[in-house]
Design a protein around this motif. Structure first.
Motif, PDB file in Angstrom:
ATOM      1  N   SER A 109     -12.308  19.216  10.550  1.00  0.00           N
ATOM      2  CA  SER A 109     -11.499  19.182   9.616  1.00  0.00           C
ATOM      3  C   SER A 109     -12.232  19.353   8.058  1.00  0.00           C
ATOM      4  N   GLY A 158     -17.124  17.228  10.046  1.00  0.00           N
ATOM      5  CA  GLY A 158     -15.674  17.345  10.328  1.00  0.00           C
ATOM      6  C   GLY A 158     -15.277  17.192  11.462  1.00  0.00           C
ATOM      7  N   GLY A 183     -11.083  16.078  12.812  1.00  0.00           N
ATOM      8  CA  GLY A 183     -10.764  17.009  13.547  1.00  0.00           C
ATOM      9  C   GLY A 183      -9.948  16.571  14.666  1.00  0.00           C
ATOM     10  N   GLU A 208      -7.110  14.256  13.627  1.00  0.00           N
ATOM     11  CA  GLU A 208      -6.039  14.859  13.235  1.00  0.00           C
ATOM     12  C   GLU A 208      -5.339  15.615  14.515  1.00  0.00           C
ATOM     13  N   GLU A 241     -11.229  24.185   9.801  1.00  0.00           N
ATOM     14  CA  GLU A 241      -9.854  24.227   9.643  1.00  0.00           C
ATOM     15  C   GLU A 241      -9.640  25.426   8.975  1.00  0.00           C
TER      16      GLU A 241
END
Length: 61
Positions: free
Chosen positions: A7, A15, A19, A22, A61
């Motif tokens: 992310s 991240g 991630g 998500e 991302e």
């Protein structure tokens, strides 16, 4: 089709956990807490190595 990525928005270090949150549609803070608990109970090294590997493997991302 969803792709597992790191992310850019929900990140503390790289991240990776954001991630995962998500991708699985789960609050990233819950995954962070679980990750810390698992890392502590497995002796730190496996959790840290897994995080570093995901950091290297997962695309941004």
């Amino acid at each position: 089709m969803k792709k597992l990525t790191r992310s850019r928005n929900d990140r503390m270090v790289a991240g990776v956990i954001g991630g995962l949150g998500e991708y699985f549609n789960v609050d990233a803070n819950l995954i962070r807490v679980l990750w810390v608990i698992i890392t502590v109970f497995t002796g730190f090294i496996p959790g840290i190595v897994a995080y570093l590997l995901l950091w290297l493997i997962l695309p941004q991302e």
